[in-house]
Design a protein around this motif. Structure first.
Motif, PDB file in Angstrom:
ATOM      1  N   ASP A 174       0.850  -1.197   0.000  1.00 43.36           N
ATOM      2  CA  ASP A 174       0.000   0.000   0.000  1.00 43.36           C
ATOM      3  C   ASP A 174       0.888   1.251   0.000  1.00 43.36           C
ATOM      4  N   ALA A 175       1.876   1.239   0.868  1.00 41.04           N
ATOM      5  CA  ALA A 175       2.801   2.381   0.929  1.00 41.04           C
ATOM      6  C   ALA A 175       3.593   2.507  -0.370  1.00 41.04           C
ATOM      7  N   GLY A 176       4.021   1.364  -0.919  1.00 35.12           N
ATOM      8  CA  GLY A 176       4.770   1.393  -2.168  1.00 35.12           C
ATOM      9  C   GLY A 176       3.938   1.940  -3.318  1.00 35.12           C
ATOM     10  N   ALA A 177       2.657   1.560  -3.341  1.00 36.17           N
ATOM     11  CA  ALA A 177       1.768   2.077  -4.387  1.00 36.17           C
ATOM     12  C   ALA A 177       1.642   3.595  -4.274  1.00 36.17           C
ATOM     13  N   GLN A 178       1.593   4.092  -3.038  1.00 35.49           N
ATOM     14  CA  GLN A 178       1.494   5.537  -2.847  1.00 35.49           C
ATOM     15  C   GLN A 178       2.750   6.246  -3.358  1.00 35.49           C
ATOM     16  N   HIS A 179       3.905   5.615  -3.156  1.00 32.51           N
ATOM     17  CA  HIS A 179       5.145   6.212  -3.651  1.00 32.51           C
ATOM     18  C   HIS A 179       5.140   6.295  -5.179  1.00 32.51           C
ATOM     19  N   ILE A 180       4.623   5.243  -5.816  1.00 29.92           N
ATOM     20  CA  ILE A 180       4.532   5.242  -7.284  1.00 29.92           C
ATOM     21  C   ILE A 180       3.574   6.336  -7.751  1.00 29.92           C
ATOM     22  N   ILE A 181       2.431   6.447  -7.058  1.00 29.88           N
ATOM     23  CA  ILE A 181       1.442   7.470  -7.398  1.00 29.88           C
ATOM     24  C   ILE A 181       2.061   8.861  -7.277  1.00 29.88           C
ATOM     25  N   ASP A 182       2.764   9.100  -6.163  1.00 34.34           N
ATOM     26  CA  ASP A 182       3.375  10.415  -5.945  1.00 34.34           C
ATOM     27  C   ASP A 182       4.428  10.717  -7.020  1.00 34.34           C
ATOM     28  N   ALA A 183       5.279   9.744  -7.298  1.00 30.77           N
ATOM     29  CA  ALA A 183       6.336   9.952  -8.297  1.00 30.77           C
ATOM     30  C   ALA A 183       5.740  10.252  -9.666  1.00 30.77           C
ATOM     31  N   SER A 184       4.657   9.561 -10.012  1.00 28.49           N
ATOM     32  CA  SER A 184       4.022   9.757 -11.312  1.00 28.49           C
ATOM     33  C   SER A 184       3.296  11.091 -11.377  1.00 28.49           C
ATOM     34  N   GLU A 185       2.443  11.334 -10.390  1.00 30.69           N
ATOM     35  CA  GLU A 185       1.602  12.526 -10.448  1.00 30.69           C
ATOM     36  C   GLU A 185       2.395  13.811 -10.223  1.00 30.69           C
ATOM     37  N   ASP A 186       3.535  13.720  -9.528  1.00 30.58           N
ATOM     38  CA  ASP A 186       4.369  14.903  -9.334  1.00 30.58           C
ATOM     39  C   ASP A 186       4.871  15.481 -10.654  1.00 30.58           C
ATOM     40  N   VAL A 187       5.008  14.617 -11.661  1.00 34.75           N
ATOM     41  CA  VAL A 187       5.486  15.106 -12.962  1.00 34.75           C
ATOM     42  C   VAL A 187       4.377  15.070 -14.017  1.00 34.75           C
ATOM     43  N   GLY A 188       3.123  14.855 -13.564  1.00 32.27           N
ATOM     44  CA  GLY A 188       1.990  14.925 -14.477  1.00 32.27           C
ATOM     45  C   GLY A 188       1.696  13.658 -15.248  1.00 32.27           C
ATOM     46  N   VAL A 189       2.135  12.496 -14.732  1.00 30.00           N
ATOM     47  CA  VAL A 189       1.874  11.217 -15.385  1.00 30.00           C
ATOM     48  C   VAL A 189       0.618  10.583 -14.790  1.00 30.00           C
TER      49      VAL A 189
END
Length: 292
Positions: free
Chosen positions: A240-255
């Motif tokens: 769950d935490a790992g998925a959040q990290h992926i979400i943050d990394a993606s959405e931070d750059v507009g992916v």
């Protein structure tokens, strides 16, 4: 059926996969009669040596075995329904994609018309049926498979699964279940690299290198599933935490991170159900529709 007779086949449906099949047959020295709803798609294949059928009836009457490469099973009724009088005694190998139940219904319908039937699922690298990893699942009566297998082998190595008409689609769709989210996830990963200002070409070898571990994971998960599935609440929380990290990394750059949100929702469901049950509930069981 003699080996001479088995060196000819009809192919109905000339999309990218159907065209690849015709070319594979011709390369193997098989005489091919082709038909397509849009006749122009046959032009290039005729130049390569295929024979053109102007009607479905003509295509069916040309050979004892006909291969269908259509969008779905509903298209089979539209196509073969144009010439039901030509079906008795023929062997129809439908290599189109659809649900297992639709394959079973299709098999019943074909047999009601007096023909025989095999269902196939083409596992290939796109329409590259000559790729070393390509093969075709078949299901249906063993005698019909044995009759057609020599003729069909040039398409890709055949894998016979059993008499259930729907079985080839069970295995085929199960593998596509893995492939579709992988395609989307890889595009998301490439978009993350690109929008972060880095070179996709530099990243690609690392992606390929990481994929080498997938077979070991597949074997491990399959073994666990045979025993009821694996479950670990601490692991679910970590994912769950790992998925959040992926979400943050993606959405931070507009992916777009839609796929990652869906993954996180499933991990959170596993956490919730496990907490309610008082023990870890395997994700495999949740996928089976079980809650405890």
């Amino acid at each position: 059926m003699s080996s001479v007779q088995q060196r000819s086949v009809s192919v109905l449906g000339l999309g990218p996969m159907g065209q690849a099949m015709v070319k594979a047959f011709l390369k193997a020295g098989v005489e091919v009669t082709v038909w397509n709803r849009s006749p122009a798609k046959a032009d290039a294949l005729v130049e390569l040596g295929a024979k053109r059928a102007t009607t479905v009836a003509e295509a069916l009457e040309a050979n004892d075995i006909a291969v269908l490469s259509l969008t779905h099973y509903d298209a089979m009724y539209d196509v073969l329904g144009q010439a039901p009088e030509a079906l008795p005694g023929k062997l129809i190998a439908n290599l189109s994609s659809d649900s297992p139940d639709k394959a079973r219904a299709g098999g019943r319908w074909v047999r009601e018309q007096g023909a025989r039937f095999l269902s196939g699922g083409v596992m290939s690298a796109g329409d590259d049926i000559a790729h070393p990893a390509s093969y075709i699942f078949y299901s249906g009566p063993r005698a019909d498979f044995d009759e057609a297998v020599e003729l069909l082998t040039p398409l890709s190595p055949p894998e016979y699964l059993g008499t259930d008409d729907g079985l080839s689609q069970v295995f085929y769709q199960a593998l596509l279940t893995v492939f579709h989210p992988w395609m989307l996830a890889y595009d998301q990963a490439l978009a993350l690299i690109d929008k972060s200002g880095h070179d996709i070409a530099e990243f690609t070898p690392y992606a390929v290198r990481s994929a080498a571990a997938y077979p070991a994971f597949m074997a491990e998960y399959a073994k666990a599933a045979q025993a009821g599935g694996w479950g670990d609440l601490a692991a679910y929380r970590m994912m769950d935490a790992g998925a959040q990290h992926i979400i943050d990394a993606s959405e931070d750059v507009g992916v777009d991170a839609t796929l990652s949100h869906v993954s996180q929702d499933l991990w959170r469901k596993a956490i919730r159900v496990s907490e309610d049950a008082g023990h870890a509930v395997p994700v495999f069981r949740l996928m089976r529709g079980e809650s405890d």
